[in-house]
Design a protein around this motif. Structure first.
Motif, short mmCIF file in Angstrom:
data_model
loop_
_atom_site.label_atom_id
_atom_site.label_comp_id
_atom_site.label_asym_id
_atom_site.label_seq_id
_atom_site.Cartn_x
_atom_site.Cartn_y
_atom_site.Cartn_z
N ALA A 133 0.82 -1.22 0.00
CA ALA A 133 0.00 0.00 0.00
C ALA A 133 0.85 1.27 0.00
O ALA A 133 0.39 2.33 -0.43
CB ALA A 133 -0.93 0.01 1.21
N MET A 134 2.09 1.15 0.47
CA MET A 134 2.94 2.34 0.67
C MET A 134 3.07 3.24 -0.56
O MET A 134 2.84 4.45 -0.45
CB MET A 134 4.32 1.91 1.20
N PRO A 135 3.44 2.68 -1.75
CA PRO A 135 3.58 3.62 -2.89
C PRO A 135 2.29 4.36 -3.22
O PRO A 135 2.33 5.54 -3.57
CB PRO A 135 4.00 2.71 -4.05
N TRP A 136 1.14 3.70 -3.08
CA TRP A 136 -0.14 4.35 -3.39
C TRP A 136 -0.43 5.44 -2.38
O TRP A 136 -0.99 6.49 -2.73
CB TRP A 136 -1.27 3.32 -3.43
N MET A 137 -0.05 5.19 -1.13
CA MET A 137 -0.26 6.21 -0.09
C MET A 137 0.64 7.42 -0.36
O MET A 137 0.18 8.56 -0.35
CB MET A 137 0.06 5.61 1.28
N VAL A 138 1.93 7.15 -0.64
CA VAL A 138 2.88 8.26 -0.83
C VAL A 138 2.54 9.07 -2.07
O VAL A 138 2.45 10.31 -2.02
CB VAL A 138 4.33 7.73 -0.91
N TRP A 139 2.27 8.39 -3.19
CA TRP A 139 1.98 9.13 -4.42
C TRP A 139 0.60 9.80 -4.37
O TRP A 139 0.40 10.87 -4.94
CB TRP A 139 2.13 8.24 -5.66
N GLY A 140 -0.34 9.15 -3.66
CA GLY A 140 -1.63 9.79 -3.43
C GLY A 140 -1.46 11.07 -2.64
O GLY A 140 -2.04 12.12 -2.96
N LEU A 141 -0.60 11.00 -1.63
CA LEU A 141 -0.33 12.17 -0.79
C LEU A 141 0.33 13.29 -1.60
O LEU A 141 -0.06 14.46 -1.51
CB LEU A 141 0.56 11.76 0.39
N VAL A 142 1.34 12.92 -2.41
CA VAL A 142 2.03 13.91 -3.24
C VAL A 142 1.02 14.61 -4.16
O VAL A 142 1.00 15.84 -4.27
CB VAL A 142 3.16 13.24 -4.07
N ALA A 143 0.15 13.80 -4.79
CA ALA A 143 -0.86 14.38 -5.69
C ALA A 143 -1.83 15.27 -4.92
O ALA A 143 -2.26 16.32 -5.42
CB ALA A 143 -1.61 13.26 -6.41
N LEU A 144 -2.18 14.87 -3.69
CA LEU A 144 -3.08 15.69 -2.87
C LEU A 144 -2.45 17.03 -2.54
O LEU A 144 -3.11 18.07 -2.61
CB LEU A 144 -3.43 14.95 -1.57
N LEU A 145 -1.14 17.01 -2.20
CA LEU A 145 -0.46 18.25 -1.83
C LEU A 145 -0.34 19.18 -3.05
O LEU A 145 -0.59 20.37 -2.95
CB LEU A 145 0.92 17.95 -1.24
N ILE A 146 0.02 18.59 -4.21
CA ILE A 146 0.18 19.40 -5.42
C ILE A 146 -1.15 20.04 -5.84
O ILE A 146 -1.21 21.21 -6.20
CB ILE A 146 0.76 18.55 -6.58
N THR A 147 -2.23 19.24 -5.75
CA THR A 147 -3.53 19.75 -6.21
C THR A 147 -4.24 20.56 -5.12
O THR A 147 -5.19 21.28 -5.41
CB THR A 147 -4.46 18.60 -6.65
N GLY A 148 -3.80 20.42 -3.87
CA GLY A 148 -4.43 21.20 -2.81
C GLY A 148 -3.85 22.60 -2.71
O GLY A 148 -4.54 23.56 -2.36
N TRP A 149 -2.58 22.71 -3.06
CA TRP A 149 -1.85 23.97 -2.93
C TRP A 149 -2.51 25.15 -3.68
O TRP A 149 -2.72 26.21 -3.08
CB TRP A 149 -0.40 23.76 -3.39
N PRO A 150 -2.86 24.99 -4.98
CA PRO A 150 -3.49 26.12 -5.68
C PRO A 150 -4.80 26.58 -5.03
O PRO A 150 -5.09 27.78 -5.02
CB PRO A 150 -3.77 25.56 -7.09
N SER A 151 -5.56 25.62 -4.47
CA SER A 151 -6.82 26.01 -3.83
C SER A 151 -6.56 26.86 -2.59
O SER A 151 -7.27 27.83 -2.32
CB SER A 151 -7.63 24.78 -3.43
#
Lengths: 159, 174
Positions: A68-86
């Motif tokens: 599960a680790m890679p999905w958690m880490v890359w999910g988190l990275v994508a969340l941070l990148i897409t959350g930042w502009p908002s």
């Protein structure tokens, strides 16, 4: 120290103006944030369910967590990148929203827990852990991440 | 169709939900929680089918052991989704993305059904393969695509002005 000047700086930044000016920028970023959320939540939940003694029980806990680790880490990275502009484009709304700070505090708590206690627990021998601690960790993790999601949704609804 | 939506919208229960200050935030937040549980665990199963992840577990194990939790998430999503629809049917009647979402839900369901009726019948032969046969990979990738699209279009319901011109030309009023 107040973070208000920093939020004011974000709000007045040219990038914020660009985001607010582009009709499709915010919706696209928000839908990507939700897809990343589904991946991240799935990766978190699959391990939490295993900690609770349900779900993928035929495989050792350490294996489920490792998968599960890679999905958690890359999910988190994508969340941070897409959350930042908002956050940038609505910085002052976020700053004055109690739900934003609720979300951020629980987010930090959830991340610290996920990368320390939970991670170490997932690597330990299940026999030495006993039946209680993994269940407590699984329930704590689910509670914290549910809190993050609830806080996040309420920023938009009640701020 | 329109009269059915109007009929629900005029009901006392619908008006009550619509005018409640707390109902909408509670329904929408619960809908997101249900989505996390359902879509999250569906994707964990799909990446196994696609041969991309969770490869330590047998496919039947992932399928059978995550299924009850997917159903819990699905139940939360469906109940809160229907309540949201019930609370303001005319808003959804005129919404392009609401109808597109329903279409995509059907597509996701058909994909699941075809997979279970065809490729999944021989699962015993490739249950433990880290890289399943093409049919399973295709079903996994399609499932990720369809459910992602459901999420995307579901979020877009809030942007009812960002719709194609031909939809506006239909002149459906909410």
């Amino acid at each position: 120290m107040s973070l208000q000047p920093f939020f004011l700086w974000m709000q007045e930044h040219a990038f914020s103006a660009y985001i607010l000016n582009e009709t499709w920028f915010s919706p696209i970023v928000q839908v990507m944030h939700l897809i990343a959320l589904a991946v991240f939540a799935g990766a978190i939940l699959v391990v939490d369910l295993r900690l609770l003694g349900v779900g993928l029980t035929r495989v050792p806990l350490s294996k489920v967590a490792e998968d599960a680790m890679p999905w958690m880490v890359w999910g988190l990275v994508a969340l941070l990148i897409t959350g930042w502009p908002s956050v940038m484009s609505t910085a002052m709304k976020q700053y004055y929203s109690p739900f934003f700070w609720w979300k951020m505090e629980l987010l930090v708590l959830g991340l610290i827990f996920a990368f320390t206690v939970r991670r170490r627990m997932a690597r330990m021998d299940e026999a030495t852990l006993g039946p209680v601690w993994p269940k407590a960790a699984g329930m704590f993790s689910i509670a914290v991440w549910t809190g993050v999601a609830v806080g996040a949704r309420l920023i938009g609804l009640l701020s | 169709m329109r009269s059915w939506f109007e009929w629900v919208g005029a009901m006392e229960s619908s008006v009550g939900l619509r005018e409640s200050l707390n109902a909408y935030p509670i329904m929408l937040t619960s809908h997101v929680i249900g989505m996390c549980m359902f879509a999250g665990l569906i994707m964990m199963m799909d990446v196994r089918l696609a041969g991309l992840g969770n490869r330590s577990s047998a496919i039947t194990q992932v399928q059978a052991r995550l299924f009850p939790w997917q159903m819990v998430g699905f139940a939360i999503s469906i109940v809160t989704g229907l309540l949201l629809l019930w609370s303001d049917p005319m808003r959804f009647y005129s919404n392009f993305y609401f109808w597109l979402k329903n279409l995509l839900l059907v597509a996701a369901g058909v994909n699941m059904w075809i997979f279970h009726a065809t490729t999944y019948q021989t699962v015993d032969q490739w249950d433990n393969d880290p890289s399943p046969p093409f049919g399973a990979k295709l079903a996994g990738v399609l499932s990720i695509a369809f459910w992602s699209a459901v999420i995307v279009v579901g979020r877009m319901i809030a942007y009812q002005d960002l719709v194609p011109q031909w939809w506006r030309d239909l002149g459906l009023r909410g």
